[in-house]
Design a protein around this motif. Structure first.
Motif, PDB file in Angstrom:
ATOM      1  N   PHE A  33       5.807   7.705   1.902  1.00 34.05           N
ATOM      2  CA  PHE A  33       4.828   8.981   1.769  1.00 34.05           C
ATOM      3  C   PHE A  33       5.650  10.095   0.664  1.00 34.05           C
ATOM      4  O   PHE A  33       6.738   9.739   0.551  1.00 34.05           O
ATOM      5  N   ILE A  34       5.276  10.925   0.507  1.00 37.21           N
ATOM      6  CA  ILE A  34       5.657  11.981  -0.282  1.00 37.21           C
ATOM      7  C   ILE A  34       5.397  13.245   0.194  1.00 37.21           C
ATOM      8  O   ILE A  34       4.190  13.571   1.057  1.00 37.21           O
ATOM      9  N   LEU A  35       6.342  14.226   0.319  1.00 40.21           N
ATOM     10  CA  LEU A  35       6.283  15.381   1.053  1.00 40.21           C
ATOM     11  C   LEU A  35       6.658  16.590   0.065  1.00 40.21           C
ATOM     12  O   LEU A  35       7.902  16.252  -0.564  1.00 40.21           O
ATOM     13  N   GLU A  36       5.724  17.342  -0.185  1.00 36.74           N
ATOM     14  CA  GLU A  36       5.787  18.422  -1.231  1.00 36.74           C
ATOM     15  C   GLU A  36       6.090  19.740  -0.503  1.00 36.74           C
ATOM     16  O   GLU A  36       5.333  20.079   0.322  1.00 36.74           O
ATOM     17  N   ALA A  37       7.197  20.321  -0.708  1.00 37.34           N
ATOM     18  CA  ALA A  37       7.589  21.651   0.005  1.00 37.34           C
ATOM     19  C   ALA A  37       8.439  22.443  -0.709  1.00 37.34           C
ATOM     20  O   ALA A  37       9.625  21.843  -1.364  1.00 37.34           O
ATOM     21  N   ALA A  38       8.553  23.909  -0.540  1.00 36.82           N
ATOM     22  CA  ALA A  38       9.542  24.583  -1.120  1.00 36.82           C
ATOM     23  C   ALA A  38       9.925  24.260  -2.619  1.00 36.82           C
ATOM     24  O   ALA A  38      10.857  24.397  -3.020  1.00 36.82           O
ATOM     25  N   GLY A  39       8.905  23.923  -3.562  1.00 34.30           N
ATOM     26  CA  GLY A  39       9.002  23.505  -4.776  1.00 34.30           C
ATOM     27  C   GLY A  39       9.715  22.241  -5.222  1.00 34.30           C
ATOM     28  O   GLY A  39      10.107  21.762  -6.205  1.00 34.30           O
ATOM     29  N   LYS A  40      10.017  21.447  -3.902  1.00 38.35           N
ATOM     30  CA  LYS A  40      10.482  20.253  -4.055  1.00 38.35           C
ATOM     31  C   LYS A  40       9.597  18.885  -3.912  1.00 38.35           C
ATOM     32  O   LYS A  40       8.580  18.961  -2.845  1.00 38.35           O
ATOM     33  N   THR A  41       9.871  17.786  -4.238  1.00 37.69           N
ATOM     34  CA  THR A  41       9.141  16.740  -3.968  1.00 37.69           C
ATOM     35  C   THR A  41      10.022  15.575  -3.219  1.00 37.69           C
ATOM     36  O   THR A  41      11.219  15.240  -4.013  1.00 37.69           O
ATOM     37  N   LEU A  42       9.584  15.251  -2.098  1.00 40.60           N
ATOM     38  CA  LEU A  42      10.564  14.287  -1.375  1.00 40.60           C
ATOM     39  C   LEU A  42       9.578  12.840  -1.279  1.00 40.60           C
ATOM     40  O   LEU A  42       8.722  12.920  -0.872  1.00 40.60           O
ATOM     41  N   LEU A  43      10.442  11.678  -1.720  1.00 40.00           N
ATOM     42  CA  LEU A  43       9.833  10.507  -1.731  1.00 40.00           C
ATOM     43  C   LEU A  43      10.452   9.476  -0.731  1.00 40.00           C
ATOM     44  O   LEU A  43      11.722   9.410  -0.716  1.00 40.00           O
ATOM     45  N   PHE A  44       9.737   9.025   0.013  1.00 37.74           N
ATOM     46  CA  PHE A  44      10.474   8.188   1.244  1.00 37.74           C
ATOM     47  C   PHE A  44      10.093   6.730   1.194  1.00 37.74           C
ATOM     48  O   PHE A  44       8.917   6.308   1.150  1.00 37.74           O
ATOM     49  N   ASP A  45      10.970   5.963   1.178  1.00 38.55           N
ATOM     50  CA  ASP A  45      10.862   4.568   1.553  1.00 38.55           C
ATOM     51  C   ASP A  45       9.768   3.808   0.332  1.00 38.55           C
ATOM     52  O   ASP A  45       8.853   3.333   0.938  1.00 38.55           O
ATOM     53  N   TYR A  46      10.066   4.064  -0.677  1.00 40.96           N
ATOM     54  CA  TYR A  46       9.254   3.689  -1.899  1.00 40.96           C
ATOM     55  C   TYR A  46       9.472   2.080  -1.935  1.00 40.96           C
ATOM     56  O   TYR A  46      10.672   1.529  -2.241  1.00 40.96           O
ATOM     57  N   PRO A  47       8.455   1.187  -1.795  1.00 41.89           N
ATOM     58  CA  PRO A  47       8.685  -0.273  -1.273  1.00 41.89           C
ATOM     59  C   PRO A  47       8.899  -0.957  -2.617  1.00 41.89           C
ATOM     60  O   PRO A  47       8.424  -0.466  -3.978  1.00 41.89           O
ATOM     61  N   ALA A  48       9.265  -2.444  -2.779  1.00 42.10           N
ATOM     62  CA  ALA A  48       9.307  -3.115  -3.926  1.00 42.10           C
ATOM     63  C   ALA A  48       7.646  -3.594  -4.238  1.00 42.10           C
ATOM     64  O   ALA A  48       6.868  -3.520  -3.658  1.00 42.10           O
ATOM     65  N   PRO A  49       7.787  -3.905  -5.404  1.00 42.76           N
ATOM     66  CA  PRO A  49       6.380  -4.218  -6.077  1.00 42.76           C
ATOM     67  C   PRO A  49       5.428  -5.139  -5.317  1.00 42.76           C
ATOM     68  O   PRO A  49       4.181  -5.026  -5.022  1.00 42.76           O
ATOM     69  N   SER A  50       6.035  -6.313  -4.630  1.00 41.95           N
ATOM     70  CA  SER A  50       5.292  -7.169  -3.785  1.00 41.95           C
ATOM     71  C   SER A  50       4.530  -6.543  -2.492  1.00 41.95           C
ATOM     72  O   SER A  50       3.752  -6.999  -1.924  1.00 41.95           O
ATOM     73  N   TYR A  51       5.212  -5.373  -2.088  1.00 43.96           N
ATOM     74  CA  TYR A  51       4.596  -4.507  -1.063  1.00 43.96           C
ATOM     75  C   TYR A  51       3.751  -3.382  -1.268  1.00 43.96           C
ATOM     76  O   TYR A  51       3.428  -2.773  -0.469  1.00 43.96           O
TER      77      TYR A  51
END
Length: 237
Positions: free
Chosen positions: A13-31
């Motif tokens: 997931f991506i969370l955008e808040a306070a001018g920041k972008t947080l990217l969580f648990d970006y998976p490998a291409p096979s997933y």
């Protein structure tokens, strides 16, 4: 404070808040389906990006994450110690390595790591006053056929984690709702105990129709359920 949650895939997931972008648990291409990767890239490009990795399983971590996020305007990486152990040569030298119970300041955000009962860590974040919980693979893994001792151990670790997360009010909580388990890997218990303002179920491997099926078990007064269906679906908070 306004915030936006963007569904990518599985536990990403991506969370955008306070001018920041947080990217969580970006998976490998096979997933990661191509359409989901495209959505993620559109939010990463030009962003002030912080990448969070909970653990090294490939459905949560792309070893080529540095290349995958190269179009961000600025980047910092926060990873669990098992990721550093297994893939340290693929990470920037200034990546912040988190172990359980560590607390660090990351670009003005308070980042606390909790021990996972699977692998790696979970995160508790304070983003300009917005309190966020991201579980990674911290969940109630009470698989059918477990021994009574294993079931007791996983139940105890889960209850202790919930108590710690619920110690302060949570605005946005990302936690697993694995449909393979009768307990939904603890998602209903999480909602009942923590009572976040927004609950984001994860770990359905793109099979988002399960959210339709199990949404009634996740409903609670005062809790908004992010009921996404496709990559790029958003919830404004």
């Amino acid at each position: 404070m306004p915030a936006r949650i963007v569904y990518i895939h599985h536990d990403c997931f991506i969370l955008e808040a306070a001018g920041k972008t947080l990217l969580f648990d970006y998976p490998a291409p096979s997933y990661l389906p191509e359409a989901a990767a495209t959505v993620a890239a559109s939010h990463i490009e030009g962003a002030d990006l912080t990448v969070f990795v909970s653990h090294s399983h490939e459905d949560h971590f792309d070893p080529d994450i540095v290349n995958a996020t190269r179009r961000a305007a600025s980047r910092r990486f926060v990873v669990s110690d098992d990721v550093a152990d297994l893939h340290g040569d693929r990470l920037p030298t200034d990546a912040l390595i988190m172990e359980p119970d560590m607390v660090k300041d990351v670009d003005g955000m308070r980042v606390e790591a909790l021990e996972s009962n699977d692998m790696g860590v979970a995160y508790l974040l304070d983003v300009a006053g917005l309190r966020v919980s991201f579980g990674g693979d911290l969940a109630l893994w009470d698989w059918p056929g477990q021994s009574p001792a294993a079931r007791r151990a996983v139940g105890m670790s889960w209850r202790l984690a919930l108590k710690r997360i619920a110690a302060q009010p949570v605005d946005i909580a990302f936690s697993n709702m694995d449909p393979r388990l009768p307990s939904l890997s603890g998602a209903p218990q999480f909602v009942e105990t923590v009572r976040p303002r927004v609950f984001v179920p994860m770990h359905v491997n793109g099979k988002t129709h399960y959210l339709d099926r199990f949404a009634p078990r996740l409903s609670h007064p005062g809790v908004t359920l992010f009921h996404y269906a496709n990559a790029g679906d958003m919830l404004e908070v």
